[in-house]
Design a protein around this motif. Structure first.
Motif, PDB file in Angstrom:
ATOM      1  N   THR A 147       0.784  -1.055  -0.049  1.00  0.00           N
ATOM      2  CA  THR A 147       0.158   0.084  -0.112  1.00  0.00           C
ATOM      3  C   THR A 147       0.915   1.174  -0.043  1.00  0.00           C
ATOM      4  N   LEU A 148       0.578   1.942  -1.078  1.00  0.00           N
ATOM      5  CA  LEU A 148       1.621   3.355  -1.106  1.00  0.00           C
ATOM      6  C   LEU A 148       0.733   4.550  -0.931  1.00  0.00           C
ATOM      7  N   PRO A 149       1.352   5.585  -0.943  1.00  0.00           N
ATOM      8  CA  PRO A 149       0.563   7.045  -0.486  1.00  0.00           C
ATOM      9  C   PRO A 149      -0.366   7.234  -1.772  1.00  0.00           C
ATOM     10  N   GLN A 150      -1.316   8.183  -1.345  1.00  0.00           N
ATOM     11  CA  GLN A 150      -2.504   8.259  -2.540  1.00  0.00           C
ATOM     12  C   GLN A 150      -1.943   8.965  -3.661  1.00  0.00           C
ATOM     13  N   ASP A 151      -0.959   9.628  -3.707  1.00  0.00           N
ATOM     14  CA  ASP A 151      -0.179  10.212  -5.065  1.00  0.00           C
ATOM     15  C   ASP A 151       0.648   9.451  -5.683  1.00  0.00           C
ATOM     16  N   ALA A 152       0.542   8.083  -5.298  1.00  0.00           N
ATOM     17  CA  ALA A 152       1.476   7.205  -6.088  1.00  0.00           C
ATOM     18  C   ALA A 152       0.918   7.173  -7.611  1.00  0.00           C
ATOM     19  N   PHE A 153      -0.251   7.258  -7.640  1.00  0.00           N
ATOM     20  CA  PHE A 153      -0.764   7.171  -9.270  1.00  0.00           C
ATOM     21  C   PHE A 153      -2.121   7.878  -9.315  1.00  0.00           C
ATOM     22  N   ASP A 154      -2.655   8.383 -10.256  1.00  0.00           N
ATOM     23  CA  ASP A 154      -3.918   9.017 -10.693  1.00  0.00           C
ATOM     24  C   ASP A 154      -4.845   7.768 -10.969  1.00  0.00           C
ATOM     25  N   PRO A 173       3.397   3.884 -16.204  1.00  0.00           N
ATOM     26  CA  PRO A 173       4.200   4.968 -16.225  1.00  0.00           C
ATOM     27  C   PRO A 173       4.135   6.156 -15.259  1.00  0.00           C
ATOM     28  N   GLY A 174       4.934   6.534 -14.675  1.00  0.00           N
ATOM     29  CA  GLY A 174       4.956   7.610 -13.818  1.00  0.00           C
ATOM     30  C   GLY A 174       4.473   7.096 -12.309  1.00  0.00           C
ATOM     31  N   PHE A 175       3.981   5.954 -12.040  1.00  0.00           N
ATOM     32  CA  PHE A 175       3.728   5.227 -10.933  1.00  0.00           C
ATOM     33  C   PHE A 175       5.036   5.345  -9.877  1.00  0.00           C
ATOM     34  N   LYS A 176       4.617   5.858  -8.612  1.00  0.00           N
ATOM     35  CA  LYS A 176       5.571   6.425  -7.635  1.00  0.00           C
ATOM     36  C   LYS A 176       5.416   4.972  -6.602  1.00  0.00           C
ATOM     37  N   SER A 177       6.848   4.245  -6.479  1.00  0.00           N
ATOM     38  CA  SER A 177       6.715   3.114  -5.562  1.00  0.00           C
ATOM     39  C   SER A 177       7.354   3.326  -4.388  1.00  0.00           C
ATOM     40  N   GLU A 178       7.744   4.478  -3.918  1.00  0.00           N
ATOM     41  CA  GLU A 178       8.519   4.855  -2.607  1.00  0.00           C
ATOM     42  C   GLU A 178       7.323   4.778  -1.628  1.00  0.00           C
TER      43      GLU A 178
END
Length: 415
Positions: free
Chosen positions: A280-287, A340-345
């Motif tokens: 589970t990642l932060p809400q801004d990981a992807f639109d 593409p652009g997905f934030k995985s941190e």
């Protein structure tokens, strides 16, 4: 005179199925206590994808999975795996699973699954309204994506079966997919959108809200591990934490641990554990606009109120092996490639136990040893989805009413 300390019903299991059943029984005037080895929402109810997958009527056991399984099993991080250390132990279950893949049995399972799906969908919104959780419901659909026209065509028999059961969907190309979910990688050329796929804002928060509602109505939830059941005159005796207690009736809904408790009644039910992984990642990981299923890779990406969840796959590894979080990492790496652009941190990893039976149908019905014990477990990936429908069926059994649907296909003694 009834012992005030002896409730009408003890429900074993404080996951979404157990708590839903407890609330339904309580609503019919029964006094209910819930016991759980770890507490409310501690198991699979906490970390699932949050979907009410009412369109997911096809059993995991199917001819299609038999075609894919050999390739998947060769990949230890793929959509379906069996750890070598568990292969011998799970062999009898796999044999039953293989037998359940025959066209005749798949047709039977699909019909039964459709019945409980239709009931669960009809029961859902009234149940959410009664428990004050309706604002948590989302109706954003699901987009299944494919990497070629050939992959789409291979899926068409499954969609035909859904169409025969009245499920709405539409196939589409890349341009229409982009309108529903922008940002997909160009490799995904086709897709199928199912608008009737609902979700919950966050499955753990939902299950905890059910626990709060149950307690507010006078229900009791205790942390206790039940290790044995025994029929006694006028009720059922439970052994938990070295002590005994009694109830007039018992509902066994302890998820992946249910078969161990059922065994103390002399019943051997072939329940296995699908170990599910997610991050589970932060809400801004992807639109993310809708839940996206990457069926060829065995995982989904879901938007929750608490973040973006990447999870799925099936690892048939039992209850004791340590987690293999490389599976979570493999799905996350694919998500970065596919979106593409997905934030995985800043992700939080999780592993949980899905209780699964070989034919993909739950066990709902009375124990062989005593009619005072009712089983409600083995929902696999569909515990949240089928929780409201199962709750109604359990409450009807507890109160001597005729179940809303024919439950013979869910008989715990069918194996």
């Amino acid at each position: 005179m009834k012992d005030a300390a002896q409730p009408d019903v003890i429900v074993i299991g404080a996951g979404v199925v157990g708590l839903s059943a407890a609330i339904a029984a309580q609503a019919r005037g029964l006094s209910v206590t819930v016991l759980d080895r770890e507490g409310s929402a501690a198991g699979a109810s906490a970390g699932n994808a949050g979907a009410f997958a009412f369109t997911d009527i096809l059993p995991l056991a199917s001819p299609g999975i038999l075609k894919k399984a050999p390739k998947w099993l060769l990949d230890p991080l793929g959509p379906l795996s069996v750890p070598p250390a568990y292969a011998v132990q799970i062999a009898p279950w796999m044999f039953r699973f293989w037998r359940a893949c025959s066209p005749k049995k798949v047709a039977h399972s699909t019909t039964a699954q459709t019945a409980i799906m239709d009931l669960s969908k009809a029961e859902l919104e009234p149940f959410l309204t009664a428990t004050g959780t309706l604002p948590m419901l989302r109706k954003e659909g699901n987009l299944q994506v494919y990497e070629s026209e050939a992959e789409l065509k291979a899926s068409l028999p499954g969609w035909k079966a859904r169409a025969e059961h009245g499920i709405e969907f539409r196939h589409m190309g890349a341009a229409e997919m982009a309108e529903i979910q922008p940002g997909l990688a160009p490799r995904f050329t086709h897709g199928t959108f199912t608008p009737g796929w609902y979700s919950i804002a966050d499955p753990k928060l939902y299950t905890l809200a059910l626990a709060d509602h149950f307690r507010a109505k006078g229900g009791i939830i205790e942390r206790a591990e039940v290790t044995a059941l025994r029929p006694v005159e006028g009720g059922v005796e439970l052994t938990s934490n070295g002590k005994t207690r009694r109830a007039v009736q018992v509902v066994l809904s302890a998820g992946a641990f249910s078969h161990q408790i059922a065994r103390t009644l002399g019943e051997r039910i072939p329940l296995e554990t699908e170990r599910g992984y997610n991050t589970t990642l932060p809400q801004d990981a992807f639109d993310l606009r809708t839940q996206v299923t990457f069926g060829g890779h065995g995982f989904v990406v879901t938007r929750l109120s608490t973040g973006i969840r990447v999870g799925g796959a099936v690892e048939l590894g039992g209850l004791k092996l340590p987690p293999n979080f490389r599976r979570s990492e493999a799905m996350l790496k694919k998500a970065q490639t596919f979106l593409p652009g997905f934030k995985s941190e800043c992700g939080v990893q999780w592993m949980g136990f899905r209780p699964s039976l070989p034919d993909s149908l739950p066990a709902i019905g009375r124990a062989r040893a005593t009619g005072r014990v009712i089983y409600a477990f083995g929902h696999g990936h569909l515990g949240l989805t089928q929780s409201a429908g199962t709750a109604r069926l359990v409450a009807e059994l507890l109160t001597g009413q005729r179940p809303a649907i024919d439950i013979q296909s869910f008989s715990p003694q069918r194996f």
